[in-house]
Design an enzyme around this catalytic site. Structure first.
Site, PDB file in Angstrom:
ATOM      1  CB  THR A  11      -0.919   0.040   1.242  1.00 27.50           C
ATOM      2  OG1 THR A  11      -0.093  -0.058   2.407  1.00 27.50           O
ATOM      3  CG2 THR A  11      -1.927  -1.091   1.230  1.00 27.50           C
ATOM      4  NE  ARG A  34      -1.412  -2.476   9.001  1.00 27.33           N
ATOM      5  CZ  ARG A  34      -0.681  -1.766   9.843  1.00 27.33           C
ATOM      6  NH1 ARG A  34      -0.864  -1.924  11.143  1.00 27.33           N
ATOM      7  NH2 ARG A  34       0.201  -0.899   9.418  1.00 27.33           N
ATOM      8  NE  ARG A  35      -1.916   2.146   4.814  1.00 22.95           N
ATOM      9  CZ  ARG A  35      -0.838   2.929   4.719  1.00 22.95           C
ATOM     10  NH1 ARG A  35      -0.978   4.229   4.869  1.00 22.95           N
ATOM     11  NH2 ARG A  35       0.352   2.420   4.500  1.00 22.95           N
ATOM     12  CE1 TYR A 160      12.690  -1.207  11.180  1.00 27.39           C
ATOM     13  CE2 TYR A 160      14.820  -0.094  11.015  1.00 27.39           C
ATOM     14  CZ  TYR A 160      13.722  -0.692  10.412  1.00 27.39           C
ATOM     15  OH  TYR A 160      13.660  -0.789   9.030  1.00 27.39           O
ATOM     16  CB  THR A 195       8.903   5.106   1.975  1.00 22.21           C
ATOM     17  OG1 THR A 195       9.393   4.753   3.281  1.00 22.21           O
ATOM     18  CG2 THR A 195       9.861   4.553   0.919  1.00 22.21           C
TER      19      THR A 195
HETATM   20  P1  NDP Z   1       6.160   2.354   4.265  1.00 24.32           P
HETATM   21  O1  NDP Z   1       5.696   2.821   5.601  1.00 24.32           O
HETATM   22  O2  NDP Z   1       6.051   3.273   3.119  1.00 24.32           O
HETATM   23  O3  NDP Z   1       5.422   0.973   3.886  1.00 24.32           O
HETATM   24  C1  NDP Z   1       5.273  -0.051   4.826  1.00 24.32           C
HETATM   25  C2  NDP Z   1       4.295  -1.091   4.315  1.00 24.32           C
HETATM   26  O4  NDP Z   1       4.194  -2.143   5.292  1.00 24.32           O
HETATM   27  C3  NDP Z   1       2.905  -0.528   4.106  1.00 24.32           C
HETATM   28  O5  NDP Z   1       2.392  -1.000   2.882  1.00 24.32           O
HETATM   29  C4  NDP Z   1       2.097  -1.103   5.272  1.00 24.32           C
HETATM   30  O6  NDP Z   1       0.774  -1.378   4.854  1.00 24.32           O
HETATM   31  C5  NDP Z   1       2.825  -2.425   5.536  1.00 24.32           C
HETATM   32  N1  NDP Z   1       2.615  -2.886   6.910  1.00 24.32           N
HETATM   33  C6  NDP Z   1       3.089  -2.328   8.041  1.00 24.32           C
HETATM   34  N2  NDP Z   1       2.614  -2.991   9.119  1.00 24.32           N
HETATM   35  C7  NDP Z   1       1.824  -3.987   8.633  1.00 24.32           C
HETATM   36  C8  NDP Z   1       1.035  -4.995   9.236  1.00 24.32           C
HETATM   37  N3  NDP Z   1       0.972  -5.139  10.570  1.00 24.32           N
HETATM   38  N4  NDP Z   1       0.340  -5.845   8.445  1.00 24.32           N
HETATM   39  C9  NDP Z   1       0.393  -5.709   7.099  1.00 24.32           C
HETATM   40  N5  NDP Z   1       1.124  -4.786   6.466  1.00 24.32           N
HETATM   41  C10 NDP Z   1       1.817  -3.916   7.227  1.00 24.32           C
HETATM   42  O7  NDP Z   1       7.687   1.902   4.474  1.00 24.32           O
HETATM   43  P2  NDP Z   1       8.808   1.364   3.458  1.00 24.32           P
HETATM   44  O8  NDP Z   1       8.246   1.060   2.142  1.00 24.32           O
HETATM   45  O9  NDP Z   1       9.946   2.268   3.562  1.00 24.32           O
HETATM   46  O10 NDP Z   1       9.236   0.024   4.215  1.00 24.32           O
HETATM   47  C11 NDP Z   1       9.097  -1.264   3.660  1.00 24.32           C
HETATM   48  C12 NDP Z   1      10.098  -2.186   4.350  1.00 24.32           C
HETATM   49  O11 NDP Z   1      11.419  -1.723   4.120  1.00 24.32           O
HETATM   50  C13 NDP Z   1       9.945  -2.277   5.861  1.00 24.32           C
HETATM   51  O12 NDP Z   1      10.180  -3.615   6.233  1.00 24.32           O
HETATM   52  C14 NDP Z   1      11.054  -1.364   6.388  1.00 24.32           C
HETATM   53  O13 NDP Z   1      11.458  -1.735   7.670  1.00 24.32           O
HETATM   54  C15 NDP Z   1      12.115  -1.590   5.355  1.00 24.32           C
HETATM   55  N6  NDP Z   1      13.109  -0.540   5.202  1.00 24.32           N
HETATM   56  C16 NDP Z   1      12.771   0.771   5.008  1.00 24.32           C
HETATM   57  C17 NDP Z   1      13.754   1.732   4.824  1.00 24.32           C
HETATM   58  C18 NDP Z   1      13.442   3.186   4.651  1.00 24.32           C
HETATM   59  O14 NDP Z   1      14.316   4.035   4.940  1.00 24.32           O
HETATM   60  N7  NDP Z   1      12.279   3.561   4.149  1.00 24.32           N
HETATM   61  C19 NDP Z   1      15.168   1.355   4.781  1.00 24.32           C
HETATM   62  C20 NDP Z   1      15.412  -0.037   5.020  1.00 24.32           C
HETATM   63  C21 NDP Z   1      14.422  -0.933   5.186  1.00 24.32           C
HETATM   64  P3  NDP Z   1      -0.556  -1.046   5.700  1.00 24.32           P
HETATM   65  O15 NDP Z   1      -0.238   0.111   6.607  1.00 24.32           O
HETATM   66  O16 NDP Z   1      -1.595  -0.750   4.668  1.00 24.32           O
HETATM   67  O17 NDP Z   1      -0.846  -2.307   6.422  1.00 24.32           O
HETATM   68  C1  8X3 Z   2      15.372   1.991   7.796  1.00 29.54           C
HETATM   69  C2  8X3 Z   2      16.664   2.692   7.681  1.00 29.54           C
HETATM   70  O1  8X3 Z   2      18.433   4.003   8.958  1.00 29.54           O
HETATM   71  O2  8X3 Z   2      16.131   4.400   9.569  1.00 29.54           O
HETATM   72  O3  8X3 Z   2      15.539   0.618   7.998  1.00 29.54           O
HETATM   73  O4  8X3 Z   2      17.217   2.373  10.193  1.00 29.54           O
HETATM   74  S1  8X3 Z   2      17.125   3.394   9.177  1.00 29.54           S
END
Ligand code: NDP
Ligand code: 8X3
Length: 260
Positions: A11, A34-35, A160, A195
């Protein structure tokens, strides 16, 4: 191309960017989150409606599945009841995840800790176990979203970071256990990417979230989706085990070079 990819957390952010990338390559998509409304909107767009000139190269079908990855019952029920034609899953992208808070260990909110462990670790395990019977039949691939925070801890990153270290360990262990099934297991470790991640981490505080990305150009969601697509597009005998990727201004989980 009739391959099927299941993307959790489609999402927003990386998951949504992956949905667009794989749709453009003609994959059939199972998208979860979830959304519900966001999944429905994305389905409409990717299946042709609003795709416009950059639309998909081949007919794309999207199966949206609304569940919380923390709820084992919902995960099992949604994935065990897949229509027959959707069971031929070639690729699972375990992307759903989040950070909540950035606080010293003794001050952090313990409910936040529980949520991160339940989502990033247990949720990934629930989804993987439910999808594996299908992946084994297809000799498919799993791509897990780790983080630079899963390779190196930083101040106030505590749980985290621990949850992403767990994703790294689970990915290594999966790769060994999946050898006999010929399943590729890849873990992608991105650095800071702009993001909704920081808005979620700082609980809707947009100013604080914005500050994280000031003074440099962070990764975009599409950069990460491109890397994931690359890992999924290699010859059958080639597996990228892990990939650490950051923007040019970031060296690791701690060191950045920012314009003041
Ligand atoms: P966003 O917040 O943009 O997206 C997160 C996604 O995870 C959403 O689609 C959300 O969907 C879903 N999600 C969260 N909790 C749940 C749940 N309980 N059940 C189902 N779906 C869930 O973050 P990112 O795209 O940046 O993150 C994606 C992944 O990458 C994560 O694992 C994050 O830890 C990792 N990451 C992110 C980084 C960053 O700097 N952005 C760097 C490194 C890793 P919904 O809310 O609709 O359920
Ligand atoms: C997300 C990147 O640096 O916020 O996993 O941990 S950081």
């Amino acid at each position: 191309m009739n391959k099927i990819v299941l993307i959790t957390g489609a999402t927003s952010g990386f998951g949504e960017a992956c949905a667009r990338k794989f749709a453009a390559a003609g994959y059939q998509l199972i998208l979860t989150g979830r959304r519900k409304e966001r999944l429905e909107t994305l389905k409409k767009e990717l299946e042709g409606g609003a795709a416009g000139t950059q639309g998909p190269a081949a007919a794309v079908n999207v199966l949206p599945l609304v569940f919380d990855v923390r709820d084992k019952g919902s995960v099992d029920s949604a994935l065990s009841q897949l229509p027959e034609k959707w069971k031929k899953i070639d690729l699972l992208i375990n992307n759903a995840g989040l950070a909540l808070g950035r606080d010293f260990f003794e001050e952090a909110n313990m409910d936040d800790w529980e949520t991160m462990i339940d989502t990033n670790v247990k949720g990934l395990l629930y989804v993987s176990r439910a999808v594996l019977p299908y992946l084994i039949k297809q000799r498919g691939q799993i791509i897990n979203l780790g983080s630079v925070a899963g390779k190196q801890v930083y101040e106030k990153g505590n749980v985290y970071c621990a949850s992403k270290f767990a994703v790294d360990a689970i990915s290594q262990s999966m790769r060994i256990d999946m050898l006999r099934h010929g399943i590729k297991v890849t873990v992608i470790h991105p650095g800071a990417a702009d993001t909704e991640f920081s808005q979620v981490r700082f609980k809707g505080d947009k100013d604080l979230a914005k500050k994280i990305y000031e003074g440099y150009t962070p990764l975009h969601a599409t950069d990460v989706a491109d890397a994931i697509f690359y890992c999924a597009s290699l010859p059958a005998h080639v597996c990228i085990n892990e990939m650490i990727m950051t923007c040019v201004a970031q060296a690791d989980a701690i060191y950045f070079y920012k314009n003041s």
